[in-house]
Design a protein around this motif. Structure first.
Motif, PDB file in Angstrom:
ATOM      1  N   UNK A   5     -20.815  -0.711   9.511  1.00  0.00           N
ATOM      2  CA  UNK A   5     -19.839  -0.048  10.372  1.00  0.00           C
ATOM      3  C   UNK A   5     -18.645  -0.973  10.555  1.00  0.00           C
ATOM      4  N   UNK A   6     -17.441  -0.432  10.357  1.00  0.00           N
ATOM      5  CA  UNK A   6     -16.207  -1.136  10.672  1.00  0.00           C
ATOM      6  C   UNK A   6     -15.517  -0.325  11.758  1.00  0.00           C
ATOM      7  N   UNK A   7     -15.548  -0.833  12.971  1.00  0.00           N
ATOM      8  CA  UNK A   7     -14.940  -0.146  14.104  1.00  0.00           C
ATOM      9  C   UNK A   7     -13.513  -0.638  14.277  1.00  0.00           C
ATOM     10  N   UNK A   8     -12.594   0.301  14.421  1.00  0.00           N
ATOM     11  CA  UNK A   8     -11.180  -0.029  14.583  1.00  0.00           C
ATOM     12  C   UNK A   8     -10.774   0.248  16.024  1.00  0.00           C
ATOM     13  N   UNK A   9     -10.241  -0.776  16.670  1.00  0.00           N
ATOM     14  CA  UNK A   9      -9.720  -0.653  18.024  1.00  0.00           C
ATOM     15  C   UNK A   9      -8.221  -0.906  17.951  1.00  0.00           C
ATOM     16  N   UNK A  10      -7.456  -0.071  18.619  1.00  0.00           N
ATOM     17  CA  UNK A  10      -6.013  -0.273  18.712  1.00  0.00           C
ATOM     18  C   UNK A  10      -5.741  -0.804  20.117  1.00  0.00           C
ATOM     19  N   UNK A  35     -15.882  -5.339  14.180  1.00  0.00           N
ATOM     20  CA  UNK A  35     -14.827  -4.680  14.935  1.00  0.00           C
ATOM     21  C   UNK A  35     -13.516  -5.371  14.621  1.00  0.00           C
ATOM     22  N   UNK A  36     -12.492  -4.575  14.386  1.00  0.00           N
ATOM     23  CA  UNK A  36     -11.152  -5.126  14.193  1.00  0.00           C
ATOM     24  C   UNK A  36     -10.252  -4.608  15.303  1.00  0.00           C
ATOM     25  N   UNK A  37      -9.363  -5.470  15.755  1.00  0.00           N
ATOM     26  CA  UNK A  37      -8.407  -5.110  16.799  1.00  0.00           C
ATOM     27  C   UNK A  37      -7.019  -5.119  16.187  1.00  0.00           C
ATOM     28  N   UNK A  38      -6.433  -3.941  16.095  1.00  0.00           N
ATOM     29  CA  UNK A  38      -5.094  -3.798  15.551  1.00  0.00           C
ATOM     30  C   UNK A  38      -4.101  -3.608  16.682  1.00  0.00           C
ATOM     31  N   UNK A  39      -2.878  -4.069  16.453  1.00  0.00           N
ATOM     32  CA  UNK A  39      -1.792  -3.886  17.415  1.00  0.00           C
ATOM     33  C   UNK A  39      -0.771  -2.938  16.804  1.00  0.00           C
ATOM     34  N   UNK A  40      -0.074  -2.182  17.624  1.00  0.00           N
ATOM     35  CA  UNK A  40       0.977  -1.321  17.075  1.00  0.00           C
ATOM     36  C   UNK A  40       1.963  -2.107  16.192  1.00  0.00           C
TER      37      UNK A  40
END
Length: 84
Positions: A5-10, A35-40
């Motif tokens: 599982x690769x969970x994407x959090x913005x 889990x990856x945390x992306x920024x706008x």
């Protein structure tokens, strides 16, 4: 469930927060989870929010990146991985 599982959090998602995603991933104890945390700003945006990643304006950015994971299991955001 045992598939990776690769969970994407913005970062500006008011619903899919890091704690909420961690809580959800806690149910999948037999699956490898990241889990990856992306920024706008990672996509040249001021805001993304909860639903905007599904807008077609992300077709050449986020969607293309996400295909790397969906097609071959390669995390397109390795520098954005956050610890559990």
């Amino acid at each position: 469930m045992t598939a990776p599982i690769l969970a994407v959090v913005v970062s500006d998602d008011e619903l899919g927060t890091v704690p909420a995603i961690r809580r959800t991933l806690g149910y999948y104890t037999h699956a490898p989870r990241k889990t990856v945390l992306l920024k706008p700003s990672d996509y040249g945006r001021e805001a993304i929010g909860h639903f905007n990643l599904f807008h077609d304006s992300h077709a050449a950015g986020f969607w293309t990146d996400a295909l790397q994971w969906l097609k071959g299991g390669s995390n397109p955001w390795p520098r954005h991985v956050i610890e559990r």
